[in-house]
Design a protein around this motif. Structure first.
Motif, PDB file in Angstrom:
ATOM      1  N   ALA A  99      -6.148  11.032  -1.315  1.00 59.15           N
ATOM      2  CA  ALA A  99      -7.539  10.575  -1.193  1.00 59.15           C
ATOM      3  C   ALA A  99      -8.383  11.062  -2.369  1.00 59.15           C
ATOM      4  O   ALA A  99      -9.192  10.302  -2.916  1.00 59.15           O
ATOM      5  N   VAL A 100      -8.184  12.307  -2.791  1.00 64.70           N
ATOM      6  CA  VAL A 100      -8.946  12.827  -3.938  1.00 64.70           C
ATOM      7  C   VAL A 100      -8.598  12.037  -5.192  1.00 64.70           C
ATOM      8  O   VAL A 100      -9.485  11.638  -5.959  1.00 64.70           O
ATOM      9  N   ARG A 101      -7.333  11.786  -5.413  1.00 64.75           N
ATOM     10  CA  ARG A 101      -6.921  11.030  -6.612  1.00 64.75           C
ATOM     11  C   ARG A 101      -7.426   9.590  -6.553  1.00 64.75           C
ATOM     12  O   ARG A 101      -7.846   9.031  -7.563  1.00 64.75           O
ATOM     13  N   ALA A 102      -7.392   8.981  -5.369  1.00 67.15           N
ATOM     14  CA  ALA A 102      -7.869   7.602  -5.229  1.00 67.15           C
ATOM     15  C   ALA A 102      -9.376   7.528  -5.511  1.00 67.15           C
ATOM     16  O   ALA A 102      -9.842   6.616  -6.207  1.00 67.15           O
ATOM     17  N   GLU A 103     -10.141   8.472  -4.992  1.00 76.74           N
ATOM     18  CA  GLU A 103     -11.583   8.489  -5.262  1.00 76.74           C
ATOM     19  C   GLU A 103     -11.858   8.723  -6.742  1.00 76.74           C
ATOM     20  O   GLU A 103     -12.767   8.139  -7.317  1.00 76.74           O
ATOM     21  N   ASP A 132     -19.717  16.124  -5.360  1.00 79.43           N
ATOM     22  CA  ASP A 132     -19.826  14.722  -4.948  1.00 79.43           C
ATOM     23  C   ASP A 132     -18.470  14.163  -4.558  1.00 79.43           C
ATOM     24  O   ASP A 132     -18.341  13.453  -3.553  1.00 79.43           O
ATOM     25  N   LEU A 133     -17.472  14.483  -5.343  1.00 81.01           N
ATOM     26  CA  LEU A 133     -16.117  14.025  -5.046  1.00 81.01           C
ATOM     27  C   LEU A 133     -15.650  14.603  -3.713  1.00 81.01           C
ATOM     28  O   LEU A 133     -15.078  13.889  -2.877  1.00 81.01           O
ATOM     29  N   GLU A 134     -15.925  15.862  -3.497  1.00 84.13           N
ATOM     30  CA  GLU A 134     -15.544  16.520  -2.248  1.00 84.13           C
ATOM     31  C   GLU A 134     -16.234  15.857  -1.051  1.00 84.13           C
ATOM     32  O   GLU A 134     -15.591  15.572  -0.034  1.00 84.13           O
ATOM     33  N   GLY A 158     -15.152  12.443 -14.677  1.00 85.89           N
ATOM     34  CA  GLY A 158     -16.525  12.587 -15.150  1.00 85.89           C
ATOM     35  C   GLY A 158     -17.527  12.687 -14.016  1.00 85.89           C
ATOM     36  O   GLY A 158     -18.691  12.352 -14.182  1.00 85.89           O
ATOM     37  N   SER A 159     -17.078  13.136 -12.867  1.00 86.91           N
ATOM     38  CA  SER A 159     -17.978  13.251 -11.723  1.00 86.91           C
ATOM     39  C   SER A 159     -18.204  14.711 -11.363  1.00 86.91           C
ATOM     40  O   SER A 159     -17.551  15.607 -11.900  1.00 86.91           O
ATOM     41  N   ALA A 180     -10.681  18.720  -5.697  1.00 89.59           N
ATOM     42  CA  ALA A 180     -11.876  18.055  -6.225  1.00 89.59           C
ATOM     43  C   ALA A 180     -12.267  18.650  -7.577  1.00 89.59           C
ATOM     44  O   ALA A 180     -12.639  17.917  -8.499  1.00 89.59           O
ATOM     45  N   ARG A 181     -12.189  19.962  -7.699  1.00 88.77           N
ATOM     46  CA  ARG A 181     -12.505  20.590  -8.988  1.00 88.77           C
ATOM     47  C   ARG A 181     -11.531  20.152 -10.064  1.00 88.77           C
ATOM     48  O   ARG A 181     -11.913  19.945 -11.212  1.00 88.77           O
TER      49      ARG A 181
END
Length: 177
Positions: free
Chosen positions: A59-63, A30-32, A25-26, A17-18
């Protein structure tokens, strides 16, 4: 099982996520959280993924992609689309409470002060001559009596209303209305 999976994936998700948050730009937190939500939805619908680490990276890349796409399509307004002069419900409620307190304080003033202040600051915008005629007092006494009445009003309102920054005639006109 779920607790073990969450504990095992936490460091990887934090790192992923980091790494991805800056590009989208998030906020990494929040992404986590969004990915944790996706994992819970996945667990409820299909059970645990076969390769949880790979699923988590995807999932992280898709979000992150979803956030970038949304940012391209959603543009913030330069100003509010609604009438900028309209106050919100909180401001309207506070203003109504201040006006009620002011009207109650004016009604508690002694003598002819309530009538004098209402006449001077009425929406009809009476001149001193018209106000004096309406109140039945001389025009020369209107100014000193107005000052005495406003002094009494200030003393009544001091415990109820915070002190205003603006003082003088304009403040009086604004508050009494």
């Amino acid at each position: 099982m779920t607790h073990d999976l969450v504990a095992a994936l936490r460091p990887l998700l934090t790192a992923e996520a980091r790494a991805e948050a800056h590009a989208s730009g998030s906020d990494p937190g929040d992404l986590e959280q969004t990915v944790w939500l996706r994992l819970l939805e996945r667990l409820a619908a299909h059970g645990p993924p076969r390769a949880p680490e790979d699923w988590l990276r995807r999932a992280v890349r898709a979000e992150s992609r979803r956030i970038r796409r949304r940012a391209r399509h959603e543009r913030p307004y330069g100003t509010e689309p609604a009438d900028l002069t309209a106050a919100g419900p909180e401001q309207l409620a506070l203003a109504a409470a201040r006006h009620r307190a002011l009207r109650a304080a004016v009604a508690r003033l002694p003598g002819r002060c309530p009538r004098l202040l209402q006449a001077l600051f009425s929406p009809r915008d009476l001149t001193y001559r018209e106000a004096a005629g309406e109140l039945g007092i001389s025009q020369g006494n209107l100014g000193p009596e107005r000052s005495r009445c406003l002094g009494c009003l200030r003393r009544l309102l001091t415990p109820e209303v915070a002190a205003r920054e603006v003082r003088g005639y304009e403040w009086e006109r604004q508050v009494i209305r």
